[in-house]
Design a protein around this motif. Structure first.
Motif, mmCIF file in Angstrom:
data_model
loop_
_atom_site.group_PDB
_atom_site.id
_atom_site.type_symbol
_atom_site.label_atom_id
_atom_site.label_comp_id
_atom_site.label_asym_id
_atom_site.label_seq_id
_atom_site.Cartn_x
_atom_site.Cartn_y
_atom_site.Cartn_z
ATOM 1 N N UNK A 1 0.950 -1.089 -0.043
ATOM 2 C CA UNK A 1 -0.090 -0.122 0.047
ATOM 3 C C UNK A 1 0.663 1.307 0.157
ATOM 4 N N UNK A 2 1.770 1.205 0.850
ATOM 5 C CA UNK A 2 2.925 2.443 0.893
ATOM 6 C C UNK A 2 3.552 2.465 -0.485
ATOM 7 N N UNK A 3 4.153 1.507 -0.962
ATOM 8 C CA UNK A 3 4.823 1.652 -2.442
ATOM 9 C C UNK A 3 3.804 2.298 -3.416
ATOM 10 N N UNK A 4 2.609 1.869 -3.520
ATOM 11 C CA UNK A 4 1.606 1.970 -4.534
ATOM 12 C C UNK A 4 1.395 3.390 -4.108
ATOM 13 N N UNK A 5 0.986 3.889 -3.128
ATOM 14 C CA UNK A 5 0.486 5.112 -2.680
ATOM 15 C C UNK A 5 1.520 6.317 -3.099
ATOM 16 N N UNK A 6 2.700 6.061 -2.615
ATOM 17 C CA UNK A 6 3.827 6.812 -3.102
ATOM 18 C C UNK A 6 4.135 7.211 -4.499
ATOM 19 N N UNK A 7 4.061 5.806 -5.142
ATOM 20 C CA UNK A 7 4.222 5.887 -6.613
ATOM 21 C C UNK A 7 3.233 6.815 -7.526
#
Length: 304
Positions: free
Chosen positions: A24-30
């Motif tokens: 979730x963190x990776x997708x949100x940041x990207x």
């Protein structure tokens, strides 16, 4: 509401123990970064309403792509261009002005998407397209988001000078041999693709916020477009991380919390930006008045 751990470090590390939170963190940041970079041009060109229209109009394209087993990006871009074509047709062939045409087209296409969702049998909840489901992102979804975002960012970086000239002066861009219509169409295609990227994070409803707020916030903080391209994604990424963490500890909707964090960041810039903020402009105005008074009545000179 999740109980807060004892120390700050424990608070930061606790969510990372779960694979779904890391994804979730990776997708949100990207997503936040790619939306923010594109938003810089949308704000400069004045395409906020167009961004709203395209981000909502892609919904039926995404649903149809799901039905036929095609990539979401293809369906989104087809309906994104269809929305733009319909807006232009209504504007140019009737008395309806552009803002009304945008409202008519995007709400109609959005409603079509809702109808398609309601009648489409699916093993997955297609309502996640509307509201986002960043906590349910799988590894394949993560790969799709990262690859599509990389392609979008690559095109934006390679064409940044052309897009910037088009945003500031389309007439001059045409005079030096560029093709403004092609650049505009390319930006609209990137806008549709970016909407697909953001679907997993915030859904169709809140995509427009991620496409407008970061660029608008950076626009208040700097007068240089190069710095704007750095500030917008930095602010957006910080808000994404903050939103995911807050949603974890306070059990709130992740997408909405991310957008709320971006809205608060904009409010702070609106109030406290050194040159363009409300208080910043008031302080600058006060200093100018004081400088004029000193010029008229230098220190030590008696005032009659």
């Amino acid at each position: 509401m999740t109980e807060l751990p004892g120390t700050l470090l424990e608070s930061l590390l606790e969510p990372l123990q779960y694979g779904f939170m890391v994804r979730a963190l990776l997708v949100a940041v990207v997503t936040a970064v790619v939306c923010a970079v594109l938003s810089c041009w949308l704000v400069l060109i004045g395409w906020s309403l167009m961004g709203d229209a395209v981000s909502h109009a892609v919904l039926p394209g995404v649903v149809l792509a799901y039905i036929f087993g095609a990539p979401f990006a293809i369906g989104a871009m087809i309906f994104g261009f269809l929305a733009v074509a319909l807006i232009g047709a209504v504007r140019d062939t009737s008395r309806i002005k552009e803002d009304a045409a945008i409202g008519i087209v995007f709400t109609t296409l959005f409603a079509l998407g809702l109808v398609l969702i309601s009648v489409t049998p699916s093993q997955t909840d297609l309502n996640h397209i509307i509201f986002g489901n960043v906590l349910g992102v799988g590894t394949s979804d993560l790969i799709q988001v990262v690859v599509l975002s990389a392609v979008i960012l690559l095109v934006l970086v390679l064409k940044r000078r052309d897009f910037t000239l088009y945003a500031f002066d389309a007439t001059h861009a045409h005079a030096i041999g560029l093709r403004p219509r092609v650049l505009g169409a390319l930006l609209l295609g990137l806008l549709a693709a970016t909407a697909v990227v953001a679907l997993q994070t915030v859904g169709v409803v809140l995509v427009v916020a991620m496409l407008i707020i970061p660029g608008a916030t950076a626009y208040l903080l700097t007068d240089r477009f190069g710095r704007m391209l750095l500030l917008a994604p930095a602010i957006s990424a910080i808000c994404a991380v903050l939103g995911i963490y807050l949603s974890y500890f306070f059990d709130t909707a992740p997408g909405a919390t991310i957008v709320l964090a971006q809205g608060i960041a904009f409010a702070l810039a609106y109030l406290f930006a050194p040159q363009q903020g409300v208080f910043g402009k008031a302080v600058a105005s006060s200093r100018r008045r004081a400088a004029r008074r000193r010029a008229v009545h230098p220190p030590g000179e008696p005032v009659s």
